[in-house]
Each structure stands twice: as structure tokens, then as C-alpha cells.
Design a protein around this motif. Structure first.
Motif, PDB file in Angstrom:
ATOM      1  N   VAL A  24       0.808  -1.226   0.000  1.00 37.58           N
ATOM      2  CA  VAL A  24       0.000   0.000   0.000  1.00 37.58           C
ATOM      3  C   VAL A  24       0.836   1.269   0.000  1.00 37.58           C
ATOM      4  O   VAL A  24       0.292   2.370   0.023  1.00 37.58           O
ATOM      5  CB  VAL A  24      -0.963   0.030   1.212  1.00 37.58           C
ATOM      6  CG1 VAL A  24      -1.954  -1.129   1.137  1.00 37.58           C
ATOM      7  CG2 VAL A  24      -0.208   0.036   2.526  1.00 37.58           C
ATOM      8  N   ALA A  25       2.162   1.124  -0.065  1.00 40.26           N
ATOM      9  CA  ALA A  25       3.052   2.280   0.091  1.00 40.26           C
ATOM     10  C   ALA A  25       3.285   3.063  -1.188  1.00 40.26           C
ATOM     11  O   ALA A  25       3.986   4.073  -1.161  1.00 40.26           O
ATOM     12  CB  ALA A  25       4.395   1.816   0.665  1.00 40.26           C
ATOM     13  N   GLY A  26       2.711   2.636  -2.301  1.00 42.05           N
ATOM     14  CA  GLY A  26       2.901   3.372  -3.545  1.00 42.05           C
ATOM     15  C   GLY A  26       4.348   3.290  -4.007  1.00 42.05           C
ATOM     16  O   GLY A  26       4.997   2.256  -3.889  1.00 42.05           O
ATOM     17  N   ASP A  27       4.862   4.410  -4.491  1.00 43.71           N
ATOM     18  CA  ASP A  27       6.206   4.465  -5.066  1.00 43.71           C
ATOM     19  C   ASP A  27       7.245   4.823  -4.005  1.00 43.71           C
ATOM     20  O   ASP A  27       8.099   5.670  -4.220  1.00 43.71           O
ATOM     21  CB  ASP A  27       6.225   5.482  -6.207  1.00 43.71           C
ATOM     22  CG  ASP A  27       7.499   5.399  -7.023  1.00 43.71           C
ATOM     23  OD1 ASP A  27       8.092   4.305  -7.083  1.00 43.71           O
ATOM     24  OD2 ASP A  27       7.914   6.428  -7.582  1.00 43.71           O
ATOM     25  N   ALA A  28       7.169   4.168  -2.858  1.00 42.25           N
ATOM     26  CA  ALA A  28       8.109   4.463  -1.765  1.00 42.25           C
ATOM     27  C   ALA A  28       9.506   3.982  -2.142  1.00 42.25           C
ATOM     28  O   ALA A  28       9.681   2.909  -2.701  1.00 42.25           O
ATOM     29  CB  ALA A  28       7.655   3.778  -0.481  1.00 42.25           C
ATOM     30  N   GLY A  29      10.488   4.794  -1.787  1.00 41.40           N
ATOM     31  CA  GLY A  29      11.877   4.417  -2.005  1.00 41.40           C
ATOM     32  C   GLY A  29      12.551   3.987  -0.717  1.00 41.40           C
ATOM     33  O   GLY A  29      13.704   3.566  -0.725  1.00 41.40           O
ATOM     34  N   ALA A  30      11.831   4.100   0.403  1.00 37.41           N
ATOM     35  CA  ALA A  30      12.404   3.744   1.702  1.00 37.41           C
ATOM     36  C   ALA A  30      11.326   3.159   2.595  1.00 37.41           C
ATOM     37  O   ALA A  30      10.176   3.600   2.570  1.00 37.41           O
ATOM     38  CB  ALA A  30      13.009   4.975   2.365  1.00 37.41           C
ATOM     39  N   LEU A  31      11.729   2.178   3.376  1.00 39.74           N
ATOM     40  CA  LEU A  31      10.864   1.616   4.396  1.00 39.74           C
ATOM     41  C   LEU A  31      11.731   1.421   5.636  1.00 39.74           C
ATOM     42  O   LEU A  31      12.740   0.730   5.586  1.00 39.74           O
ATOM     43  CB  LEU A  31      10.276   0.273   3.960  1.00 39.74           C
ATOM     44  CG  LEU A  31       9.209  -0.289   4.897  1.00 39.74           C
ATOM     45  CD1 LEU A  31       8.210  -1.116   4.119  1.00 39.74           C
ATOM     46  CD2 LEU A  31       9.793  -1.093   6.020  1.00 39.74           C
ATOM     47  N   VAL A  32      11.351   2.087   6.713  1.00 39.43           N
ATOM     48  CA  VAL A  32      12.080   1.971   7.973  1.00 39.43           C
ATOM     49  C   VAL A  32      11.235   1.145   8.931  1.00 39.43           C
ATOM     50  O   VAL A  32      10.037   1.368   9.063  1.00 39.43           O
ATOM     51  CB  VAL A  32      12.385   3.365   8.572  1.00 39.43           C
ATOM     52  CG1 VAL A  32      12.866   3.250  10.002  1.00 39.43           C
ATOM     53  CG2 VAL A  32      13.413   4.082   7.717  1.00 39.43           C
TER      54      VAL A  32
END
Length: 153
Positions: A24-32
Motif C-alpha cells: 500500500v506504500a505506492g512508489d516508496a523508495g524507503a521503508l524503515v
């Protein structure tokens, strides 16, 4: 921003939670990801368990408010918070905070902000149960309040 908050007794699966957030995060480039565990106590008597209570509905709403505030500060696309309640023994998972953003700095800052405010604003009550049968309710730590105060604009 997609926001999913859960307060539960059962353990969570870090990999499954991360996969669900990525979906569900779309075009995220980072996940912490931050995963907190129950620590044994520094006192002479070992900690047998940490018991957490909350006010159902109110606790989730307050955590969601904190997440929405984070989204107003940083460009985050998704947040997942899982906080456990009940009796937890040292080494068990207690909290999970996942934050997705287009950029790493925003994801790191938002995750730290969420944890600082979870420790000070979310309505949880914690009791330490010791191996010798004694118990005590945990007061808020000044260091946690100081950390949260550092975010005040």
C-alpha cells in the motif's frame, strides 16, 4: 497516507507486516522498521513479565493522531503500528513501527518521531512483575519526555 494501527495480544510477523505495508506504500523508495522487545530489568530482581493495559478505541485513535501528525511533517506514504498488550516476558516483541516514504531521511525521522510519541502520548499503562512476586506500575521516564519535547516546533 495509508495508516493501519493495531493493538493486540498476539505476536506479529515482521515479514508479513512489511509485505502488507509495501503493498500500500505506492512508489516508496524507503521503508524503515523499528521492532521493540521487552527488556529484562536492570534491578537486582529479574523481570518476570511486563503487563500492559490500554483503553480500547482511545489508544488506537491517539496512535493514529500521532501518525497523522508525522505525515504532516514528512512526506510519508504509509504507516503501520502494532502495539502489544497483556503479559509479555523479556525478549518478546512489544511494538512495531513501519514507515514508508519516497526518501530515507523522511522515513527515519517519522519512525523516530512515532516512537518518541508512542512512549509519551499513547495511553498505555505498564506494570513490571518481578521474579520475586513483587510488582510496580511504571512511571513515565524523563528521557522519553525530553525526546518528545525535542520535536516541538
Amino acid at each position: 497516507m495509508h495508516c493501519h494501527i493495531t493493538v493486540q495480544q498476539q505476536c506479529f510477523d515482521l515479514a508479513a507486516e512489511e509485505a502488507a505495508l509495501r503493498a500500500v506504500a505506492g512508489d516508496a523508495g524507503a521503508l524503515v522498521a523499528f521492532q521493540g522487545m521487552v527488556r529484562g530489568h536492570d534491578a537486582a530482581t529479574p523481570l518476570a513479565a511486563l503487563f500492559l493495559e490500554h483503553y480500547p478505541g482511545v489508544t488506537e485513535a491517539e496512535i493514529e493522531r500521532i501518525a497523522e501528525d508525522a505525515a504532516g511533517r514528512w512526506p510519508i506514504s504509509a504507516v503501520r503500528v502494532v502495539h502489544r498488550v497483556g503479559s509479555l516476558t523479556p525478549g518478546e516483541q512489544i511494538v512495531l513501527v513501519l514507515v514508508a516514504s519516497a526518501h530515507r531521511k523522511a522515513a527515519f525521522a517519522a519512525a523516530e518521531y512515532l516512537m518518541d510519541y508512542l512512549k509519551t502520548e499513547a495511553p498505555f499503562w505498564k506494570r513490571e512483575d518481578f521474579a520475586d512476586g513483587n510488582s510496580r506500575w511504571v512511571d513515565a521516564k524523563a528521557s522519553d519526555s525530553d525526546a518528545a519535547a525535542g520535536w516541538v516546533r
